[in-house]
Design a protein around this motif. Structure first.
Motif, PDB file in Angstrom:
ATOM      1  N   GLU A 314      40.401  48.649  41.126  1.00 50.25           N
ATOM      2  CA  GLU A 314      39.539  47.503  41.385  1.00 50.25           C
ATOM      3  C   GLU A 314      39.987  46.819  42.675  1.00 50.25           C
ATOM      4  O   GLU A 314      41.171  46.548  42.863  1.00 50.25           O
ATOM      5  N   PHE A 315      39.043  46.596  43.562  1.00 48.84           N
ATOM      6  CA  PHE A 315      39.337  45.927  44.834  1.00 48.84           C
ATOM      7  C   PHE A 315      38.030  45.445  45.460  1.00 48.84           C
ATOM      8  O   PHE A 315      37.040  46.191  45.513  1.00 48.84           O
ATOM      9  N   ASN A 316      38.019  44.205  45.922  1.00 53.89           N
ATOM     10  CA  ASN A 316      36.906  43.636  46.682  1.00 53.89           C
ATOM     11  C   ASN A 316      35.556  43.824  45.977  1.00 53.89           C
ATOM     12  O   ASN A 316      34.538  44.091  46.613  1.00 53.89           O
ATOM     13  N   ALA A 317      35.546  43.701  44.672  1.00 52.61           N
ATOM     14  CA  ALA A 317      34.298  43.855  43.917  1.00 52.61           C
ATOM     15  C   ALA A 317      33.562  42.514  43.852  1.00 52.61           C
ATOM     16  O   ALA A 317      34.099  41.471  44.203  1.00 52.61           O
ATOM     17  N   SER A 318      32.320  42.561  43.373  1.00 54.15           N
ATOM     18  CA  SER A 318      31.526  41.328  43.264  1.00 54.15           C
ATOM     19  C   SER A 318      31.059  41.127  41.824  1.00 54.15           C
ATOM     20  O   SER A 318      31.687  40.393  41.056  1.00 54.15           O
ATOM     21  N   ILE A 319      29.992  41.793  41.419  1.00 51.39           N
ATOM     22  CA  ILE A 319      29.467  41.636  40.071  1.00 51.39           C
ATOM     23  C   ILE A 319      30.506  42.053  39.029  1.00 51.39           C
ATOM     24  O   ILE A 319      30.631  41.425  37.969  1.00 51.39           O
ATOM     25  N   TYR A 320      31.270  43.098  39.340  1.00 54.51           N
ATOM     26  CA  TYR A 320      32.302  43.542  38.394  1.00 54.51           C
ATOM     27  C   TYR A 320      33.306  42.433  38.108  1.00 54.51           C
ATOM     28  O   TYR A 320      33.721  42.234  36.960  1.00 54.51           O
ATOM     29  N   TYR A 321      33.722  41.704  39.147  1.00 53.32           N
ATOM     30  CA  TYR A 321      34.704  40.633  38.932  1.00 53.32           C
ATOM     31  C   TYR A 321      34.157  39.533  38.023  1.00 53.32           C
ATOM     32  O   TYR A 321      34.885  38.962  37.212  1.00 53.32           O
ATOM     33  N   VAL A 322      32.860  39.264  38.168  1.00 49.99           N
ATOM     34  CA  VAL A 322      32.230  38.278  37.279  1.00 49.99           C
ATOM     35  C   VAL A 322      32.235  38.804  35.840  1.00 49.99           C
ATOM     36  O   VAL A 322      32.595  38.085  34.898  1.00 49.99           O
ATOM     37  N   ALA A 323      31.855  40.081  35.673  1.00 55.45           N
ATOM     38  CA  ALA A 323      31.847  40.689  34.344  1.00 55.45           C
ATOM     39  C   ALA A 323      33.255  40.742  33.757  1.00 55.45           C
ATOM     40  O   ALA A 323      33.453  40.536  32.550  1.00 55.45           O
ATOM     41  N   ARG A 324      34.241  40.990  34.622  1.00 55.78           N
ATOM     42  CA  ARG A 324      35.625  41.042  34.161  1.00 55.78           C
ATOM     43  C   ARG A 324      36.082  39.686  33.617  1.00 55.78           C
ATOM     44  O   ARG A 324      36.744  39.622  32.572  1.00 55.78           O
ATOM     45  N   GLU A 325      35.712  38.619  34.333  1.00 57.29           N
ATOM     46  CA  GLU A 325      36.095  37.277  33.884  1.00 57.29           C
ATOM     47  C   GLU A 325      35.421  36.922  32.556  1.00 57.29           C
ATOM     48  O   GLU A 325      36.027  36.298  31.686  1.00 57.29           O
ATOM     49  N   ILE A 326      34.171  37.329  32.403  1.00 63.95           N
ATOM     50  CA  ILE A 326      33.472  37.104  31.135  1.00 63.95           C
ATOM     51  C   ILE A 326      34.179  37.861  30.006  1.00 63.95           C
ATOM     52  O   ILE A 326      34.362  37.356  28.898  1.00 63.95           O
ATOM     53  N   GLY A 327      34.614  39.095  30.318  1.00 64.03           N
ATOM     54  CA  GLY A 327      35.348  39.890  29.339  1.00 64.03           C
ATOM     55  C   GLY A 327      36.650  39.231  28.924  1.00 64.03           C
ATOM     56  O   GLY A 327      37.018  39.226  27.739  1.00 64.03           O
ATOM     57  N   PHE A 328      37.343  38.667  29.911  1.00 66.97           N
ATOM     58  CA  PHE A 328      38.585  37.940  29.613  1.00 66.97           C
ATOM     59  C   PHE A 328      38.330  36.775  28.665  1.00 66.97           C
ATOM     60  O   PHE A 328      39.085  36.529  27.712  1.00 66.97           O
ATOM     61  N   LEU A 329      37.251  36.041  28.931  1.00 66.36           N
ATOM     62  CA  LEU A 329      36.928  34.870  28.105  1.00 66.36           C
ATOM     63  C   LEU A 329      36.609  35.261  26.667  1.00 66.36           C
ATOM     64  O   LEU A 329      36.954  34.556  25.717  1.00 66.36           O
ATOM     65  N   ILE A 330      35.942  36.414  26.518  1.00 66.54           N
ATOM     66  CA  ILE A 330      35.509  36.836  25.182  1.00 66.54           C
ATOM     67  C   ILE A 330      36.637  37.516  24.409  1.00 66.54           C
ATOM     68  O   ILE A 330      36.869  37.228  23.229  1.00 66.54           O
ATOM     69  N   THR A 331      37.348  38.439  25.060  1.00 64.36           N
ATOM     70  CA  THR A 331      38.333  39.262  24.335  1.00 64.36           C
ATOM     71  C   THR A 331      39.781  38.947  24.703  1.00 64.36           C
ATOM     72  O   THR A 331      40.697  39.332  23.976  1.00 64.36           O
ATOM     73  N   VAL A 429      38.441  33.638  48.148  1.00 63.49           N
ATOM     74  CA  VAL A 429      38.089  34.275  49.425  1.00 63.49           C
ATOM     75  C   VAL A 429      37.050  35.374  49.196  1.00 63.49           C
ATOM     76  O   VAL A 429      36.074  35.489  49.950  1.00 63.49           O
ATOM     77  N   ILE A 430      37.263  36.186  48.154  1.00 64.88           N
ATOM     78  CA  ILE A 430      36.282  37.232  47.819  1.00 64.88           C
ATOM     79  C   ILE A 430      34.941  36.582  47.478  1.00 64.88           C
ATOM     80  O   ILE A 430      33.872  37.075  47.871  1.00 64.88           O
ATOM     81  N   GLY A 431      35.000  35.455  46.768  1.00 64.41           N
ATOM     82  CA  GLY A 431      33.769  34.729  46.440  1.00 64.41           C
ATOM     83  C   GLY A 431      33.044  34.266  47.690  1.00 64.41           C
ATOM     84  O   GLY A 431      31.809  34.334  47.768  1.00 64.41           O
ATOM     85  N   LEU A 432      33.796  33.788  48.690  1.00 65.23           N
ATOM     86  CA  LEU A 432      33.184  33.363  49.947  1.00 65.23           C
ATOM     87  C   LEU A 432      32.530  34.538  50.660  1.00 65.23           C
ATOM     88  O   LEU A 432      31.401  34.424  51.170  1.00 65.23           O
ATOM     89  N   GLU A 433      33.224  35.674  50.679  1.00 65.23           N
ATOM     90  CA  GLU A 433      32.663  36.876  51.304  1.00 65.23           C
ATOM     91  C   GLU A 433      31.320  37.227  50.687  1.00 65.23           C
ATOM     92  O   GLU A 433      30.321  37.448  51.395  1.00 65.23           O
ATOM     93  N   TYR A 434      31.270  37.271  49.362  1.00 64.93           N
ATOM     94  CA  TYR A 434      30.035  37.699  48.705  1.00 64.93           C
ATOM     95  C   TYR A 434      28.981  36.603  48.651  1.00 64.93           C
ATOM     96  O   TYR A 434      27.786  36.905  48.510  1.00 64.93           O
ATOM     97  N   LEU A 435      29.379  35.365  48.773  1.00 64.22           N
ATOM     98  CA  LEU A 435      28.395  34.294  48.922  1.00 64.22           C
ATOM     99  C   LEU A 435      27.598  34.506  50.201  1.00 64.22           C
ATOM    100  O   LEU A 435      26.363  34.381  50.220  1.00 64.22           O
ATOM    101  N   ILE A 436      28.295  34.856  51.282  1.00 62.83           N
ATOM    102  CA  ILE A 436      27.643  35.143  52.559  1.00 62.83           C
ATOM    103  C   ILE A 436      26.748  36.375  52.433  1.00 62.83           C
ATOM    104  O   ILE A 436      25.580  36.371  52.843  1.00 62.83           O
ATOM    105  N   VAL A 437      27.297  37.445  51.842  1.00 57.63           N
ATOM    106  CA  VAL A 437      26.562  38.715  51.745  1.00 57.63           C
ATOM    107  C   VAL A 437      25.346  38.581  50.841  1.00 57.63           C
ATOM    108  O   VAL A 437      24.233  38.999  51.206  1.00 57.63           O
ATOM    109  N   PHE A 438      25.520  38.002  49.655  1.00 56.71           N
ATOM    110  CA  PHE A 438      24.408  37.861  48.722  1.00 56.71           C
ATOM    111  C   PHE A 438      23.338  36.927  49.262  1.00 56.71           C
ATOM    112  O   PHE A 438      22.137  37.134  49.020  1.00 56.71           O
TER     113      PHE A 438
END
Length: 461
Positions: A314-331, A429-438
């Protein structure tokens, strides 16, 4: 002399930017450590600004643009890559082949832990490639391995010599992309200067020529294949596309998008026969390249290595990182194993959607579909190394989309991970990158056309 005088007289401003770019590229190549983030950002942002000014102020002085593009690449010729260590594995694989080993059957760890040193400078290459690469089987397809072998053939006992040979191959590929890209743009009646969005893009120069990533060679074959396809030579296009796949596997996912190119409304049966023959040529040619390395052990090793990209890294991902955080919250755990299986299925469905429900029967439509489908794949990936973006940058040249150019600037933020000893990412920082890209993606792909249509209707058009 008169020509040089006129060149200086009428092109003083772009010549100044070319000189400044040359100095900055030299600094980037020979005087930059990747942990020096401030210098990295300043050099990169400056080079982007200079490239924009060169293209903007030079007009279409084609020869000067070409000379600039080649010059900037040659400045890196004798530099050891400073933003990536992958080249050590490239050299290792090439030297293994030169010594008669099948690189797909052995990990570097296997040799070193058993006290074996199969190639010259084994320990230095092993140390350079890092533990992650050393512990896995190679994932580089056969034509990529051929490039590595050529480096071993011409410079088997010098790391710098091998780097120079590999770099010359990538530079030659970029020149080929320039040639066929320009010809294809002219055939499409699109501005031919667009090819310099790719050729003079600092991201392309630094990541491919500078850091020795072979996306440049893959892209050369892809653009050549598209040119042949547009010229009606679809059988040769299939052969060349197989060459692209045999450098990097990425174009494999583009194959379904060729459906409507062959299956015309007026004669679907004939179209399906052509499509199947096209796929057969691609498949047979690709398998032909793999035959020298083939064994059941190779199949097992290679499939395991490729699958790692979906379930372990895992590196420099976007949607996956969001899904990963949701997974952390649930499990309370990192659910990469589950998410890494679901996201590729979503990507596949998106690709099939673009294949079946968009009429990809012209090169601009086909490249736009490939661009959007591959962008969605990257958005859903667990790992997005900066050089992966090279493919969307070249594809945007043949479309009206510019968001890949924005991405090629914003992705420098991903290198901020190297500002600390653990190479851990700052998610802000990754969030800023993808905020610009998205933002750029959503504006161009989802909002811009709707606003234009609405404005046209409102004005009675």
């Amino acid at each position: 002399m008169l020509g040089l005088a006129n060149l200086y007289k009428y092109h003083k401003t772009p010549l100044l930017f070319i000189l400044l770019s040359s100095l900055f590229y030299l600094s980037f190549a020979y005087d930059l450590v990747r942990t020096d983030i401030i210098k990295l950002l300043l050099l990169y942002i400056s080079l982007v600004a200079f490239a924009f000014q060169i293209i903007k102020t030079i007009g279409f002085h084609y020869r000067l643009l070409v000379i600039s593009a080649i010059l900037f690449r040659l400045l890196f010729l004798f530099a050891i890559p400073n933003l990536s260590q992958d080249f050590y594995r490239f050299i290792w694989d090439g030297r293994l082949i030169f010594e008669g080993y099948n690189p797909y059957l052995y990990t570097p760890d296997y040799f070193i832990t058993n006290g074996l040193f199969p190639v010259s400078q084994s320990q230095e290459l092993y140390n350079g490639m890092g533990a992650l690469s050393a512990s896995h089987f190679t994932n580089y397809p056969p034509l990529n391995q051929l490039c590595f072998f050529i480096a071993a053939l011409f410079s088997g006992k010098s790391i710098l010599g091998s780097v120079t040979v590999l770099r010359l191959i990538i530079i030659a590929a970029d020149i080929g992309t320039l040639y066929f890209g320009k010809k294809l743009l002219e055939r499409l009646k699109l501005p031919s200067y667009r090819i310099f969005w790719y050729i003079l893009n600092p991201f392309i120069i630094i990541e491919l020529t500078g850091n020795l990533h072979f996306e440049g060679v893959m892209i050369f074959f892809l653009v050549w294949s598209l040119y042949l396809l547009h010229s009606g030579k679809w059988k040769w296009a299939a052969v060349v596309l197989a060459c692209s796949i045999s450098v990097k596997l990425i174009p494999l996912m583009f194959l379904p998008l060729f459906f409507w190119w062959f299956v015309k409304k007026e004669n679907k049966l004939l179209g399906i026969k052509k499509l199947l023959l096209f796929y057969s040529i691609v498949g047979a040619t690709t398998l032909l390249f793999f035959i020298p390395f083939f064994s059941m052990e190779f199949v097992s090793n290679y499939s395991k290595t490729v699958s790692l990209w979906f379930g372990d890294f895992e590196f420099n991902a976007s949607i996956y990182y969001v899904a990963r955080e949701i997974g952390f919250l649930i499990t309370g755990y990192n659910e990469i194993v589950i998410i890494g299986k679901v996201l590729p299925i979503v990507s596949l469905l998106i690709i099939l959607g673009f294949s079946l429900f968009r009429q990809n029967n012209t090169i601009p439509k086909l490249t736009a579909s490939i661009l959007l489908a591959f962008t969605c794949y990257l958005f859903l990936s667990t790992t997005v190394h900066p050089w992966y973006i090279a493919t969307v940058v070249i594809l945007c040249v043949f479309t009206n989309y510019k968001f890949p150019l924005v991405w090629s600037v914003a992705l420098i933020l991903s290198y901020l991970a190297y500002s600390n000893s653990s190479n851990s990412e700052n998610l802000w920082v990754i969030g800023l990158e993808y905020l610009i890209v998205f933002s750029a993606f959503i504006w161009e792909v989802l909002l811009k056309k709707r606003i234009e249509i609405y404005s046209s209707k409102s004005s009675g058009g």
